[in-house]
Design a protein around this motif. Sequence first.
Motif, PDB file in Angstrom:
ATOM      1  N   ASN A  59      24.093  37.390 -54.654  1.00 60.86           N
ATOM      2  CA  ASN A  59      25.391  38.037 -54.578  1.00 60.86           C
ATOM      3  C   ASN A  59      25.213  39.454 -54.041  1.00 60.86           C
ATOM      4  OD1 ASN A  59      28.160  38.583 -55.035  1.00 60.86           O
ATOM      5  ND2 ASN A  59      28.124  37.231 -56.830  1.00 60.86           N
ATOM      6  N   TYR A  60      26.291  40.197 -53.938  1.00 62.91           N
ATOM      7  CA  TYR A  60      26.245  41.532 -53.352  1.00 62.91           C
ATOM      8  C   TYR A  60      25.761  42.600 -54.321  1.00 62.91           C
ATOM      9  CZ  TYR A  60      29.056  39.303 -49.740  1.00 62.91           C
ATOM     10  OH  TYR A  60      29.517  38.471 -48.762  1.00 62.91           O
TER      11      TYR A  60
ATOM     12  N   SER B 139      28.855  47.932 -47.088  1.00 64.42           N
ATOM     13  CA  SER B 139      29.633  49.007 -46.457  1.00 64.42           C
ATOM     14  C   SER B 139      31.132  48.729 -46.447  1.00 64.42           C
ATOM     15  CB  SER B 139      29.150  49.214 -45.016  1.00 64.42           C
ATOM     16  OG  SER B 139      29.359  48.030 -44.261  1.00 64.42           O
ATOM     17  N   TRP B 140      31.540  47.498 -46.680  1.00 57.54           N
ATOM     18  CA  TRP B 140      32.948  47.120 -46.587  1.00 57.54           C
ATOM     19  C   TRP B 140      33.614  46.910 -47.949  1.00 57.54           C
ATOM     20  CZ3 TRP B 140      32.546  42.630 -49.075  1.00 57.54           C
ATOM     21  CH2 TRP B 140      31.365  41.905 -48.933  1.00 57.54           C
ATOM     22  N   PHE B 141      32.924  47.225 -49.061  1.00 55.71           N
ATOM     23  CA  PHE B 141      33.521  47.021 -50.385  1.00 55.71           C
ATOM     24  C   PHE B 141      34.852  47.749 -50.555  1.00 55.71           C
ATOM     25  CE2 PHE B 141      30.168  45.533 -53.681  1.00 55.71           C
ATOM     26  CZ  PHE B 141      30.053  44.339 -53.000  1.00 55.71           C
ATOM     27  N   HIS B 142      34.980  48.901 -49.933  1.00 50.54           N
ATOM     28  CA  HIS B 142      36.222  49.680 -50.075  1.00 50.54           C
ATOM     29  C   HIS B 142      37.445  48.906 -49.576  1.00 50.54           C
ATOM     30  CE1 HIS B 142      35.111  50.318 -45.904  1.00 50.54           C
ATOM     31  NE2 HIS B 142      36.375  50.636 -45.692  1.00 50.54           N
ATOM     32  N   ALA B 143      37.240  47.906 -48.723  1.00 45.28           N
ATOM     33  CA  ALA B 143      38.354  47.174 -48.117  1.00 45.28           C
ATOM     34  C   ALA B 143      38.730  45.890 -48.880  1.00 45.28           C
ATOM     35  CB  ALA B 143      38.009  46.824 -46.670  1.00 45.28           C
ATOM     36  N   LEU B 144      38.053  45.582 -49.956  1.00 45.00           N
ATOM     37  CA  LEU B 144      38.307  44.313 -50.662  1.00 45.00           C
ATOM     38  C   LEU B 144      39.741  44.172 -51.158  1.00 45.00           C
ATOM     39  CD1 LEU B 144      35.029  43.788 -52.704  1.00 45.00           C
ATOM     40  CD2 LEU B 144      35.774  42.581 -50.658  1.00 45.00           C
TER      41      LEU B 144
END
Length: 162
Positions: free
Chosen positions: A41-42, A118-123
Motif C-alpha cells: 500500500n502507499y 505526491s498526489w495524496f493532497h488530491a484524493l
Amino acid sequence: MTAESDRSGGCQCGAVRYRAKGELGYPHLCHCRMCQKAAGNYFMPLAGVMRSDFTFTRGTPKWFQSSDLVRRGFCGDCGTPLFYDIPETDFINLTLGSLDNPDAVKPVMQSNTSQKMSWFHALDGLPLEPEPETPDRENAIAASNHQHPDHDTKSWPLGESS
C-alpha cells in the motif's frame, strides 16, 4: 499515547490473533518505501504497545527480517501484515488496520514523508462511485465471506476447535 484498556486484533483469516493492553504509543502513518512494500500500500499505519502488555491469543506469525534492525510479522496463511518489530526494544508495533476497531486509534503523526505519494493532497477531489454495491451482490458476498469477524472467537473457522 492512545489509551484503551484492552484491544484485540488479528489477520484477515483469523489464524493469528493478539491482545494489547494499556496504551498504544505514537500512532502514526509511515510512508517509507519499506513500509509501502510490506503493506502492499502507499503507507503503513502503526502504533507501539509494551511487550509486557502484548499477548498472542491464537496462532503465531511468520517473520521477515526486512533489515538488520527490523523484522515484520505477518500471517503465514493469508499474508496480512501485523507487526513491525525491533526485537531488542521493550515494545512491538501493531499495524493499526489489523485492530478489531481501527477507527478507535487516530494517528497523531506522519513519518518518512519524503516518500509520501505526491498526489495524496488530491484524493478528496476524486469522484465518488455513484452507486453502492447492489443488494444481491452485497448479500452474496456476506453469505460467502471467509474473513474473520472483528472480535475474538473461541474457534475459527466457526465450528472447528481452537
